[in-house]
Design a protein around this motif. Structure first.
Motif, mmCIF file in Angstrom:
data_model
loop_
_atom_site.group_PDB
_atom_site.id
_atom_site.type_symbol
_atom_site.label_atom_id
_atom_site.label_comp_id
_atom_site.label_asym_id
_atom_site.label_seq_id
_atom_site.Cartn_x
_atom_site.Cartn_y
_atom_site.Cartn_z
ATOM 1 N N GLY A 31 -1.621 -2.107 -8.791
ATOM 2 C CA GLY A 31 -2.522 -1.270 -7.960
ATOM 3 C C GLY A 31 -2.646 -1.753 -6.500
ATOM 4 N N VAL A 32 -2.113 -2.945 -6.250
ATOM 5 C CA VAL A 32 -2.035 -3.569 -4.824
ATOM 6 C C VAL A 32 -1.607 -2.461 -3.880
ATOM 7 C CG1 VAL A 32 -2.132 -5.865 -5.796
ATOM 8 C CG2 VAL A 32 -0.180 -4.807 -4.970
ATOM 9 N N PRO A 33 -2.183 -2.362 -2.608
ATOM 10 C CA PRO A 33 -1.637 -1.688 -1.500
ATOM 11 C C PRO A 33 -0.222 -2.174 -1.030
ATOM 12 C CG PRO A 33 -3.451 -3.181 -0.466
ATOM 13 C CD PRO A 33 -3.311 -3.288 -2.134
ATOM 14 N N GLU A 34 0.670 -1.220 -0.248
ATOM 15 C CA GLU A 34 1.472 -1.433 0.261
ATOM 16 C C GLU A 34 1.345 -2.504 1.630
ATOM 17 O OE1 GLU A 34 4.645 -2.394 0.219
ATOM 18 O OE2 GLU A 34 5.376 -0.457 -0.332
ATOM 19 N N TYR A 35 2.169 -3.344 1.872
ATOM 20 C CA TYR A 35 2.054 -4.196 2.872
ATOM 21 C C TYR A 35 2.304 -3.715 4.386
ATOM 22 C CZ TYR A 35 6.559 -6.231 3.190
ATOM 23 O OH TYR A 35 8.149 -6.551 3.364
ATOM 24 N N PHE A 36 2.960 -2.684 4.341
ATOM 25 C CA PHE A 36 3.251 -1.864 5.658
ATOM 26 C C PHE A 36 3.281 -0.323 5.424
ATOM 27 C CE2 PHE A 36 7.277 -2.299 3.320
ATOM 28 C CZ PHE A 36 7.804 -0.833 3.210
ATOM 29 N N GLU A 37 3.307 0.026 6.807
ATOM 30 C CA GLU A 37 3.247 1.574 7.012
ATOM 31 C C GLU A 37 4.331 2.132 8.055
ATOM 32 O OE1 GLU A 37 -0.413 2.892 8.365
ATOM 33 O OE2 GLU A 37 -1.608 2.472 6.639
ATOM 34 N N ASN A 38 4.885 3.266 7.740
ATOM 35 C CA ASN A 38 5.961 3.702 8.361
ATOM 36 C C ASN A 38 5.395 4.775 9.645
ATOM 37 O OD1 ASN A 38 8.040 4.818 9.702
ATOM 38 N ND2 ASN A 38 9.382 5.045 7.875
ATOM 39 N N HIS A 39 5.199 3.965 10.753
ATOM 40 C CA HIS A 39 4.894 4.566 12.083
ATOM 41 C C HIS A 39 6.087 5.168 12.812
ATOM 42 C CE1 HIS A 39 0.633 2.060 12.205
ATOM 43 N NE2 HIS A 39 0.908 3.084 11.086
ATOM 44 N N GLU A 40 6.268 6.402 12.621
ATOM 45 C CA GLU A 40 7.287 7.080 13.476
ATOM 46 C C GLU A 40 8.653 6.430 13.468
ATOM 47 O OE1 GLU A 40 5.781 7.667 17.277
ATOM 48 O OE2 GLU A 40 4.523 9.321 16.799
#
Length: 480
Positions: A134-143
């Motif tokens: 259940g831990v969140p992802e450590y990065f996001e995809n910004h464009e």
């Protein structure tokens, strides 16, 4: 697409042997035709495939181009970016420590990593390994750019990546669901480094790559001449475009940036199945189906996607949707086993790797792998000329597919969604429509058909079908 190829494969999938076939010229011909069809159907740049049964080579082939600008052909020793297949190496390393009694799967990972975020302190090693933490992802995809919280790009260190998640909310209650998250394998990578007191890549070299003689397999940037590497492509606007690999930091190599050949990944799978990396008795224990706290089956076991294919337990993993490894066994890894390795360097349609492996399973042993055979038959139906008679297909689905009647509606529906994702909503519409004809009382079948019409912009038709689905669902609830 050549109609002769489709017709030949259609006939093959109707008249099938009951027993698992040995390697034969006929089987090679069928698989060669399937690979050619796959390349044409999905716009695959280049591909390489290797299949074994009980350790014996059944098929190995490659075709297409590893570089479409230079028209350099793919060969069986071409090195591909295998992306998240890297997780299989980390999984084996964790299982080795479990076998040695140095790590307890059901102990909190914080026992071995005291500096984990406070909210993660009670989460077990098993939950991280099976993507149920259940831990969140450590990065996001910004464009197109990967960005960690609080940073301009990916966090510079593992500690910084964890620190950025310290106050982030959980995605779900631990153990209640599966969600494939790279962060899970950051934790496992950290655990392995803490135990061995070495960089992760060095651990992999010493404990897996060197013992197995994998000289063309590595983690991180290119390790062989560029001429040996397959260029990665992605489908955009109906064409192949070059896609540069992410420059993953060293702490991320437990989940990404694996490079290998089909032959060397096959050698890894054979070693695993033979008990050379982890004893078979240990694997038999660690690879048992598991339940989530909700009672649902877990989709992952010991780091592998886990499911059932006919009478076989099926372990598999993909890499960036382009490549896949699949290992199947009946009662144990010491018995009847199959391995499938299917690598591509990208396709116009960004085809799912699971769809490609399914297509080869349908040719190799249709009766042994009924769901995969059903899927390939429905892909062929979806692309057939509109107005083609589907009477024979309906009869086969009901009476000859090998899929149990109580599972048939869901199997067809699943194939419909795969077709929608790989080929588009218009071809998928034929399959969803077929499902309602076979299962007119299924609220789920009508709901999926409505959803497909909505995706095509047919709002009025979709509304009518959604209403029909709701009526059927309410009627089903009212039954005693």
């Amino acid at each position: 697409m050549h109609r002769q190829i489709v017709a030949a494969l259609f006939c093959v999938l109707v008249a099938v042997p009951l027993a698992a076939p040995a390697a034969s010229p006929e089987l090679k011909t069928r698989l060669d035709a399937q690979l050619k069809l796959n390349r044409e159907r999905y716009g695959i740049a280049g591909q390489a495939v290797l299949i074994r049964h009980n350790g014996q080579l059944v098929y190995q082939a490659s075709n297409g181009e590893k570089d479409i600008e230079r028209h350099a052909p793919v060969s069986t020793d071409t090195v591909f970016n295998a992306y998240s297949l890297a997780k299989l190496l980390a999984s084996v390393l964790v299982m080795q420590l479990v076998e040695q009694g140095r790590v307890e799967l059901d102990a909190p990972a914080s026992r071995y990593l005291p500096d984990l975020p406070v909210a993660w302190k009670a989460i077990s090693v098993r939950h991280f390994l099976e993507h149920s933490s259940g831990v969140p992802e450590y990065f996001e995809n910004h464009e197109g750019a990967l960005v960690s919280k609080g940073h301009a790009g990916l966090a510079p260190t593992l500690e910084a990546a964890f620190a950025g998640l310290a106050d982030a909310p959980m995605q779900f209650a631990t153990g209640s669901s599966n969600r494939y998250t790279q962060t899970n394998f950051l934790v496992l990578t950290a655990l392995l480094q803490a135990h061995y007191r070495q960089p992760y890549a060095a651990i992999v070299r010493q404990r897996i790559l060197k013992p197995l003689g994998l000289r063309n397999t590595w983690l991180g940037p290119a390790g062989v001449p560029a001429a040996r590497l397959a260029t990665a492509y992605i489908g955009k606007d109906g064409a192949l475009q070059r896609e540069d690999d992410v420059a993953w930091p060293a702490y991320a190599l437990g989940h990404a940036s694996l490079h290998t050949t089909v032959g060397e990944l096959d050698r890894f799978l054979q070693a695993l199945a033979a008990g050379k990396l982890v004893r078979r008795a240990t694997l038999q224990t660690l690879l048992q189906p598991r339940k989530l706290s909700t009672g649902r089956d877990s989709g992952f076991v010991s780091g592998w996607e886990f499911g059932q294919s006919g009478d076989y337990r099926q372990m598999s993993h993909d890499g960036g949707t382009r490549v896949r490894a699949r290992l199947l066994f009946k009662d144990s890894l010491a018995g009847d086993t199959w391995t499938f390795v299917y690598f591509t360097n990208g396709s116009v349609r960004n085809v799912w790797s699971r769809t490609l492996v399914d297509s080869t399973m349908a040719q190799v042993a249709p009766r042994l792998f009924p769901r995969e055979t059903l899927s390939e038959r429905l892909f062929t139906h979806a692309l057939a000329d509109d107005g083609a008679d589907d009477t024979a297909l309906k009869t086969w689905l009901r009476d000859g597919s090998g899929v149990a009647s109580e599972e048939l509606e869901r199997a067809i529906n699943g194939a419909g969604y795969a077709i929608r994702e790989n080929l588009g909503a218009r071809p998928a519409l034929k399959v969803f429509t077929l499902n309602t004809a076979l299962h007119p009382e299924s609220a789920n079948a009508w709901d999926s058909l409505a959803e497909c019409h909505a995706a095509l912009g047919d709002a009025a038709i979709a509304a009518e079908l959604y209403a029909k689905s709701r009526q059927l669902a309410e009627a089903a609830k009212a039954k005693p």
